[in-house]
Scaffold this motif. Sequence first.
Motif, short mmCIF file in Angstrom:
data_model
loop_
_atom_site.label_atom_id
_atom_site.label_comp_id
_atom_site.label_asym_id
_atom_site.label_seq_id
_atom_site.Cartn_x
_atom_site.Cartn_y
_atom_site.Cartn_z
N PRO A 51 -36.46 -58.83 -25.61
CA PRO A 51 -35.55 -59.92 -25.99
C PRO A 51 -36.13 -60.76 -27.12
CG PRO A 51 -35.71 -59.76 -23.60
CD PRO A 51 -36.76 -58.84 -24.16
N GLY A 52 -35.32 -61.01 -28.14
CA GLY A 52 -35.74 -61.83 -29.25
C GLY A 52 -36.54 -61.12 -30.32
N ALA A 53 -36.83 -59.83 -30.13
CA ALA A 53 -37.62 -59.09 -31.11
C ALA A 53 -36.77 -58.76 -32.34
CB ALA A 53 -38.17 -57.82 -30.48
N GLN A 54 -37.45 -58.46 -33.45
CA GLN A 54 -36.78 -58.04 -34.66
C GLN A 54 -36.52 -56.54 -34.58
OE1 GLN A 54 -36.14 -60.36 -37.43
NE2 GLN A 54 -34.66 -58.73 -37.82
N GLU A 55 -35.24 -56.15 -34.51
CA GLU A 55 -34.87 -54.75 -34.30
C GLU A 55 -34.53 -54.08 -35.62
OE1 GLU A 55 -32.12 -54.10 -31.03
OE2 GLU A 55 -32.44 -56.18 -30.37
N LEU A 56 -35.49 -53.33 -36.15
CA LEU A 56 -35.26 -52.56 -37.37
C LEU A 56 -35.19 -51.06 -37.08
CD1 LEU A 56 -37.76 -54.38 -39.80
CD2 LEU A 56 -35.30 -54.75 -39.57
N HIS A 57 -35.28 -50.69 -35.81
CA HIS A 57 -35.36 -49.28 -35.44
C HIS A 57 -34.03 -48.69 -35.00
CE1 HIS A 57 -35.17 -51.21 -31.59
NE2 HIS A 57 -35.25 -50.07 -30.93
N SER A 58 -33.08 -49.51 -34.62
CA SER A 58 -31.85 -49.03 -34.00
C SER A 58 -30.97 -48.29 -35.01
CB SER A 58 -31.07 -50.21 -33.40
OG SER A 58 -29.81 -49.81 -32.93
N GLY A 59 -30.08 -47.46 -34.48
CA GLY A 59 -29.12 -46.76 -35.33
C GLY A 59 -27.73 -47.37 -35.28
N THR A 95 -28.87 -53.65 -40.26
CA THR A 95 -27.69 -54.22 -39.62
C THR A 95 -27.98 -54.72 -38.20
OG1 THR A 95 -26.94 -52.08 -38.75
CG2 THR A 95 -26.19 -52.71 -40.96
N GLY A 96 -29.24 -54.88 -37.86
CA GLY A 96 -29.58 -55.41 -36.55
C GLY A 96 -29.49 -56.92 -36.51
N PRO A 97 -29.81 -57.52 -35.37
CA PRO A 97 -29.73 -58.97 -35.24
C PRO A 97 -30.76 -59.68 -36.13
CG PRO A 97 -29.84 -57.89 -33.08
CD PRO A 97 -30.17 -56.86 -34.10
N ASN A 98 -30.47 -60.92 -36.46
CA ASN A 98 -31.38 -61.83 -37.15
C ASN A 98 -31.86 -61.31 -38.51
OD1 ASN A 98 -33.02 -64.08 -37.62
ND2 ASN A 98 -34.79 -63.15 -36.58
N PRO A 99 -30.95 -61.15 -39.47
CA PRO A 99 -31.40 -60.74 -40.81
C PRO A 99 -32.31 -61.76 -41.48
CG PRO A 99 -29.07 -61.38 -40.82
CD PRO A 99 -29.49 -61.31 -39.38
N ASN A 100 -32.25 -63.02 -41.04
CA ASN A 100 -33.15 -64.02 -41.61
C ASN A 100 -34.61 -63.74 -41.28
OD1 ASN A 100 -31.05 -65.54 -42.75
ND2 ASN A 100 -30.73 -66.69 -40.85
N GLY A 101 -34.84 -62.86 -40.32
CA GLY A 101 -36.20 -62.51 -39.95
C GLY A 101 -36.78 -61.36 -40.76
N PHE A 102 -36.02 -60.83 -41.74
CA PHE A 102 -36.51 -59.69 -42.53
C PHE A 102 -37.82 -60.01 -43.26
CE2 PHE A 102 -32.02 -57.64 -43.11
CZ PHE A 102 -32.06 -57.25 -41.77
N PRO A 103 -37.95 -61.17 -43.93
CA PRO A 103 -39.22 -61.44 -44.63
C PRO A 103 -40.42 -61.45 -43.68
CG PRO A 103 -37.49 -62.91 -45.41
CD PRO A 103 -36.93 -62.21 -44.21
N ALA A 104 -40.27 -62.09 -42.52
CA ALA A 104 -41.37 -62.12 -41.56
C ALA A 104 -41.69 -60.72 -41.04
CB ALA A 104 -41.03 -63.04 -40.39
N ALA A 105 -40.66 -59.91 -40.83
CA ALA A 105 -40.88 -58.54 -40.36
C ALA A 105 -41.63 -57.73 -41.42
CB ALA A 105 -39.54 -57.88 -40.04
#
Length: 469
Positions: A103-111, A447-457
């Motif tokens: 929960p709350g993680a940055q999900e860049l792996h999903s399809g 297209t996962g949740p929280n695109p604002n977290g892309f820089p931190a990811a």
Amino acid sequence: MFNDSSRRLADGIRAWIVTASPGARLPSTRQLVTEYAASPVTVQKAIRSLAAEGLIECRPGVGNFVRTPRSTRPHDYGWQTAALGSLRSTLPSVAGALRTAAPGAQELHSGYPEAELLPGRLVRAALIRAARGASATSRPAPAGLQDLRSWFATELAGLTPAGFAAPTANDVVIVPGSQSGLTSIFRALVAPGQPLLIESPTYWGAILAAHQAGARLVPVPSDADGPDPDELDRSFRETRARALYVQPNYANPTGAQWSPARAEAVLDLVRAHGAFLVEDDWAHDFGIDTDPWPVAARDTAGHVVYLRSLTKSMSPAIRIGALIARGPVRDRFLADRSAESMYVSGLLQQAALEVVTDPGWKTHLRRLRVQLRERRDLLVDSLREHAPRLHVDHVPRGGLHLWARLPEGTNTDRLVRDCETEDVYVASGHEWFPAEPSGPFLRLNFTGPNPNGFPAAARTITAALASQQ
């Protein structure tokens, strides 16, 4: 439906159960209401929740008691080893693409796109209307609802050039999602042990379905414009394969879209070798800078088997797709689907039809194009600024993913684990190669949740890469 207060109450009783003796009687409802300052309804919901978990036993008219553990003898399944025999084939692992993020993680792996990018209001309204109609209690035809098959046929016909025969509803078979459709296609076209030409890299689900069908995979290298015609011709001649699996529009994972010239060259080769082209148009609704160009729209003799799904663009709960084929091969697909599942839920078919024929569907797709562009560009910019060691050789003109090349020698499995410990989930590119990977890659979903977290990811990925030096 349990609310937060009933869950908190259940957690409190659960902690009490841990210290209580088996068979101990729980406090009465009145006592729990007083002790936890909860309503009787909240108490009853908590009790039902604990009973469903098997922690307590409810005796009407007597009370609620801590369930006494039953001593059970461990089961011995050793006999199954001899009965099952050796594995007929070893299926590739796809655990990375399917794992559930914390929960709350940055999900860049999903399809899949997050719910915010789906037409939730349209889907809910369509399900309600479908549930009130005849589809809730009737059995549909094995090929699917006539009106839904007509819609899929009309969609492809609208992209068919003048002078080419357009598909009709009789060419369409409704399937419960593209994965099920791929399984039927490969079973019908490729006998166990026979070769199947397949782009490399490509969709892991197609690799899995081909393995299940017993096909012998023959990778064909593909670039941003599609498979190399000379290499493809050589593969057809050397293997005598009769089927080629491709994703001409916004390929998963690379995002590549074939050029019209490359599509025509590939189709000519397929015709010349008397083969089938399996076109997986999975991202038809996810164009960003361009529109999809289905190869099937230029098919004149039934060489192209076309597959399209609504699951990703509509809802993961609406597993509806269409398989379009002409000639005897269509009958083979229908026979396989009938033997596999008899028919697709009429309720889900009707709901899908309600959504795509609603004026709001087109509005949703226009809005989605803008959202996809914003998210794609944000992730590209984040990688360029904060993860310069990742190289995105090709910015996709559609789809859901970026295909990022890692520095040579990167241990991608370790990188994935290190990122996950920092609550950033990424997918190793190994799963998208039908044979040995050509190098280390990551597939990143924008297209996962929280695109604002892309820089931190992106910074997290950089730190994980640095730890391998």
